[in-house]
Design an enzyme around this catalytic site. Structure first.
Site, PDB file in Angstrom:
ATOM      1  N   ARG A  59       7.365   0.194   7.020  1.00 25.75           N
ATOM      2  CA  ARG A  59       6.109  -0.243   7.632  1.00 25.75           C
ATOM      3  C   ARG A  59       6.075   0.226   9.080  1.00 25.75           C
ATOM      4  NH1 ARG A  59       4.102  -5.757   4.805  1.00 25.75           N
ATOM      5  NH2 ARG A  59       2.279  -4.455   4.437  1.00 25.75           N
ATOM      6  N   GLN A  96       1.528   4.264   7.750  1.00 23.79           N
ATOM      7  CA  GLN A  96       0.400   3.374   7.506  1.00 23.79           C
ATOM      8  C   GLN A  96      -0.577   3.917   6.472  1.00 23.79           C
ATOM      9  OE1 GLN A  96      -1.371   2.551  11.324  1.00 23.79           O
ATOM     10  NE2 GLN A  96      -0.277   0.615  11.548  1.00 23.79           N
ATOM     11  N   ASP A 101       0.605   3.117   2.935  1.00 22.58           N
ATOM     12  CA  ASP A 101       1.105   1.753   2.724  1.00 22.58           C
ATOM     13  C   ASP A 101       0.307   1.067   1.620  1.00 22.58           C
ATOM     14  OD1 ASP A 101       1.971  -0.852   2.853  1.00 22.58           O
ATOM     15  OD2 ASP A 101       1.710  -1.076   5.016  1.00 22.58           O
ATOM     16  N   SER A 155      -0.238  -2.834   1.885  1.00 25.42           N
ATOM     17  CA  SER A 155      -1.308  -3.278   2.770  1.00 25.42           C
ATOM     18  C   SER A 155      -2.686  -2.996   2.174  1.00 25.42           C
ATOM     19  CB  SER A 155      -1.183  -2.586   4.134  1.00 25.42           C
ATOM     20  OG  SER A 155      -0.044  -3.058   4.829  1.00 25.42           O
ATOM     21  N   TYR A 190       8.185  -7.597   7.786  1.00 23.21           N
ATOM     22  CA  TYR A 190       8.248  -8.609   6.734  1.00 23.21           C
ATOM     23  C   TYR A 190       8.770  -9.925   7.300  1.00 23.21           C
ATOM     24  CZ  TYR A 190       7.846  -4.683   3.503  1.00 23.21           C
ATOM     25  OH  TYR A 190       7.418  -3.571   2.827  1.00 23.21           O
TER      26      TYR A 190
END
Length: 372
Positions: A119, A124, A127, A130, A230
């Site tokens: 992450r 991004q 991801d 997400s 996390y």
């Protein structure tokens, strides 16, 4: 390279790993794209949309027999039997499912689990956790609004005033933040809780009130900061104090949405049966952690049940209920990841183990399992 996109066979899975938009881009890079007939139908992408951008329509064997197979969920035994040794697989393969990964290694596949991407800022755009959690948070509020037998916003009418719904959101990651934003747009009054102090500002910027539980020791504060984006398990002393604060809010809430997950672990219990008993008749709990056991012990995965007068929603795949947009975002995640392992018009993968994203996602190669 020959790229195959099979129809997802997991129960309730409606997403597809490649949309007409990304198929067109893969074709422009010189790759051959074969889509199993009907693979995108549930995601509002009919076969005709794929052929219009130059993709080929095939059967399951044609898609699974490709050099590179793109999926949403990990293939089952019947699908693995149709994949050829040495082929590559990209999808959400569950890095914590050792048996599943072993099956992929035994099939001599080179497999990449996109959930394992670090992450970081660079990762991004790929991801998948997400992108799919964002949709799950939105859909959770929509489901809550449907199940709740009152309105979300305050209304002042000639017949009287309707009070705004009170919503408590437990766990303020991507899904929780989207749930706050969506509920706020619908006019609800929102409180939210998370173990990480860094999210307080984000919560308040979206118009919700943060349920603050002070840290009393250095150990509590260190755990709260988390690692790699996390959350980490919190010390019991802090959890006990949080439970008291959360219980007060839950008892007064009309709707509770729980989103707390810790990778590789059972979901933490945030809403006890005693808390459910304290809630008003007609209240609703939407438990996004249902696939991992639930944040409430009364949640039943894959079901909506009523217990102690409270409706508990245990949907296990919320993104699949918004298949078109979920697939669109997921397909773009996949496309961005492929930029790291595919060269234009190349017939073979380029696996650079010096690349932290590629290395993190690579689960098995040449029959060897690379994750303990």
């Amino acid at each position: 390279m020959l790229i195959g996109v099979p129809l997802e066979t997991a129960a309730g899975e409606t997403r597809v790993a490649v949309t007409p938009e990304t198929a067109k881009k893969l074709k422009a890079q010189g790759h051959v794209v074969r889509i199993q007939s009907g693979a995108g139908t549930a995601a509002a992408a009919p076969d005709e949309a794929y052929t219009a951008v130059g993709a080929e329509i095939t059967d399951a064997a044609g898609a699974l027999g490709a050099d590179l197979v793109l999926k949403v969920r990990s293939p089952g035994a019947a699908e693995l039997a149709q994949m050829k040794p040495g082929a590559a697989l990209v999808g959400m393969l569950n890095p914590f499912d050792r048996d599943g990964l072993t099956a992929l290694a035994n099939a001599k596949l080179t497999a990449f689990a996109l959930e394992a991407a670090p992450r970081t800022t660079r990762a991004q755009s790929m991801d998948v956790l997400s992108s799919q959690a964002n949709i799950a948070g939105y859909k959770a509020v929509m489901i809550a609004a449907d199940k709740y037998q009152r309105l979300f916003p305050m209304l002042m009418t000639a017949a009287g005033t309707i009070k705004a719904a009170r919503i408590v959101i437990l766990g303020v990651g991507v899904a929780g933040l989207q749930a706050i934003a969506t509920a706020k747009r619908l006019g609800a009054v929102i409180e939210a809780s998370d173990v990480r102090p860094s999210v307080k500002e984000q919560v308040e910027s979206l118009g919700a009130k943060f349920i603050d539980v002070p840290y009393e020791t250095a150990e509590e504060k260190e755990a709260a900061e988390g690692v790699g984006g996390y959350a980490r398990p919190m010390p019991q002393s802090w959890l006990d104090r949080q439970k008291v604060e959360v219980a007060k809010r839950v008892a007064a809430a009309d709707i509770v949405i729980t989103t707390a997950l810790i990778p590789g672990r059972a979901a933490p219990v945030l809403v006890t049966e005693e808390m459910v008993r304290s809630m008003k008749p007609g209240s609703v709990i939407v438990d996004l952690a249902a696939p991992a056991g639930g944040n409430c012990p009364l949640t039943e995965a894959g079901k909506t049940v009523i217990k102690h007068g409270v409706t508990l929603v245990g949907e296990t795949n919320l993104p699949a209920l918004v298949a078109a947009d979920s697939s669109s975002l997921y397909a773009r995640n996949v496309l961005d990841f492929l930029k790291l392992v595919l060269e234009k018009e190349a017939a073979a993968l380029k696996i650079d183990l010096e690349d932290d994203i590629v290395k993190a996602c690579l689960m098995c190669r040449d029959g060897q399992l690379l994750r303990a």
